[in-house]
Scaffold this motif. Structure first.
Motif, PDB file in Angstrom:
ATOM      1  N   GLY A  34       7.625  40.322  39.741  1.00 55.71           N
ATOM      2  CA  GLY A  34       6.647  39.533  39.242  1.00 55.71           C
ATOM      3  C   GLY A  34       7.023  38.645  37.874  1.00 55.71           C
ATOM      4  O   GLY A  34       8.110  39.020  37.212  1.00 55.71           O
ATOM      5  N   SER A  35       6.058  38.171  37.339  1.00 61.01           N
ATOM      6  CA  SER A  35       6.304  37.409  36.084  1.00 61.01           C
ATOM      7  C   SER A  35       6.279  38.323  35.004  1.00 61.01           C
ATOM      8  O   SER A  35       5.806  39.521  35.083  1.00 61.01           O
ATOM      9  N   LEU A  36       6.649  37.838  33.761  1.00 59.38           N
ATOM     10  CA  LEU A  36       6.883  38.855  32.570  1.00 59.38           C
ATOM     11  C   LEU A  36       6.614  38.370  31.465  1.00 59.38           C
ATOM     12  O   LEU A  36       6.818  37.029  30.995  1.00 59.38           O
ATOM     13  N   LEU A  47       0.234  37.656  34.846  1.00 56.69           N
ATOM     14  CA  LEU A  47      -0.353  37.189  35.961  1.00 56.69           C
ATOM     15  C   LEU A  47      -0.340  35.602  35.818  1.00 56.69           C
ATOM     16  O   LEU A  47      -1.236  35.107  35.336  1.00 56.69           O
ATOM     17  N   ALA A  48       0.813  35.251  36.035  1.00 55.15           N
ATOM     18  CA  ALA A  48       1.180  33.563  35.716  1.00 55.15           C
ATOM     19  C   ALA A  48       0.577  32.966  36.666  1.00 55.15           C
ATOM     20  O   ALA A  48       0.610  33.146  38.029  1.00 55.15           O
ATOM     21  N   PRO A  49       0.243  31.540  36.536  1.00 54.60           N
ATOM     22  CA  PRO A  49      -0.362  30.627  37.577  1.00 54.60           C
ATOM     23  C   PRO A  49       1.126  30.379  38.473  1.00 54.60           C
ATOM     24  O   PRO A  49       2.312  30.791  38.074  1.00 54.60           O
ATOM     25  N   ALA A  50       0.825  29.909  39.287  1.00 51.43           N
ATOM     26  CA  ALA A  50       1.860  29.387  40.465  1.00 51.43           C
ATOM     27  C   ALA A  50       2.773  28.286  39.861  1.00 51.43           C
ATOM     28  O   ALA A  50       4.022  28.497  40.155  1.00 51.43           O
ATOM     29  N   ALA A 122       8.818  35.383  21.480  1.00 52.60           N
ATOM     30  CA  ALA A 122       8.164  35.879  22.508  1.00 52.60           C
ATOM     31  C   ALA A 122       8.396  35.112  23.798  1.00 52.60           C
ATOM     32  O   ALA A 122       9.009  34.067  23.676  1.00 52.60           O
ATOM     33  N   ALA A 123       8.552  35.918  24.955  1.00 55.01           N
ATOM     34  CA  ALA A 123       8.932  35.058  26.286  1.00 55.01           C
ATOM     35  C   ALA A 123       7.725  35.303  27.212  1.00 55.01           C
ATOM     36  O   ALA A 123       6.956  36.302  27.297  1.00 55.01           O
ATOM     37  N   ALA A 124       7.359  34.231  27.944  1.00 52.92           N
ATOM     38  CA  ALA A 124       6.639  34.155  29.115  1.00 52.92           C
ATOM     39  C   ALA A 124       7.511  33.526  30.074  1.00 52.92           C
ATOM     40  O   ALA A 124       7.835  32.337  30.251  1.00 52.92           O
ATOM     41  N   LEU A 125       7.936  34.632  31.113  1.00 52.43           N
ATOM     42  CA  LEU A 125       8.910  34.255  32.082  1.00 52.43           C
ATOM     43  C   LEU A 125       8.294  34.142  33.592  1.00 52.43           C
ATOM     44  O   LEU A 125       7.769  35.294  33.982  1.00 52.43           O
TER      45      LEU A 125
END
Length: 129
Positions: A34-36, A47-50, A122-125
């Motif tokens: 999953g996303s991180l 819980l990233a969008p598509a 920060a990272a949103a991956l």
């Protein structure tokens, strides 16, 4: 006693990403599907969008909550380049957070370099599917 879900689990440190996997990541000796999100003091499920085109202010609230500790957000957009909605970009700018968007593999490299330089990052991956 409260039940722990996959969304509640986190690593209590900001860890570099060792590998980008199909559908997930490897970091700190762990595999994650999953996303991180990587933040000062924690690495957690996202819980990233598509699509990055759909990333809302609410999706980035954990990052906005730590705005005072951050200078930059590295956002991995999955397989392809993308742009954020104007409202999301404005919220990050208003919080004093610069944003760097790129496909996830490139974003991971950038994030790891900035972490190694002790930058306030920060990272949103988003996962690669």
């Amino acid at each position: 006693m409260a039940e722990t879900t996959d969304d509640d689990r986190f690593l209590p440190e900001q860890a570099p990403i060792d590998a980008v996997l199909d559908g997930g990541f490897r970091f700190a000796g762990l595999s994650h599907q999953g996303s991180l999100i990587g933040l000062p003091g924690r690495t957690q499920n996202w819980l990233a969008p598509a699509s990055a085109f759909d990333v809302s202010v609410d999706d980035l609230q954990p990052i906005l909550d730590q705005a005072e500790a951050l200078d930059i957000l590295v956002l991995g957009t999955g397989r392809d380049p993308a742009v954020l909605p104007d409202e999301t970009t404005s919220a990050l700018r208003d919080a004093g957070i610069a944003v760097e968007l790129s496909p996830t593999r490139s974003a991971v490299r950038t994030y790891n370099i900035l972490l190694s330089e002790d930058r306030r990052v920060a990272a949103a991956l988003m996962v690669i599917r």
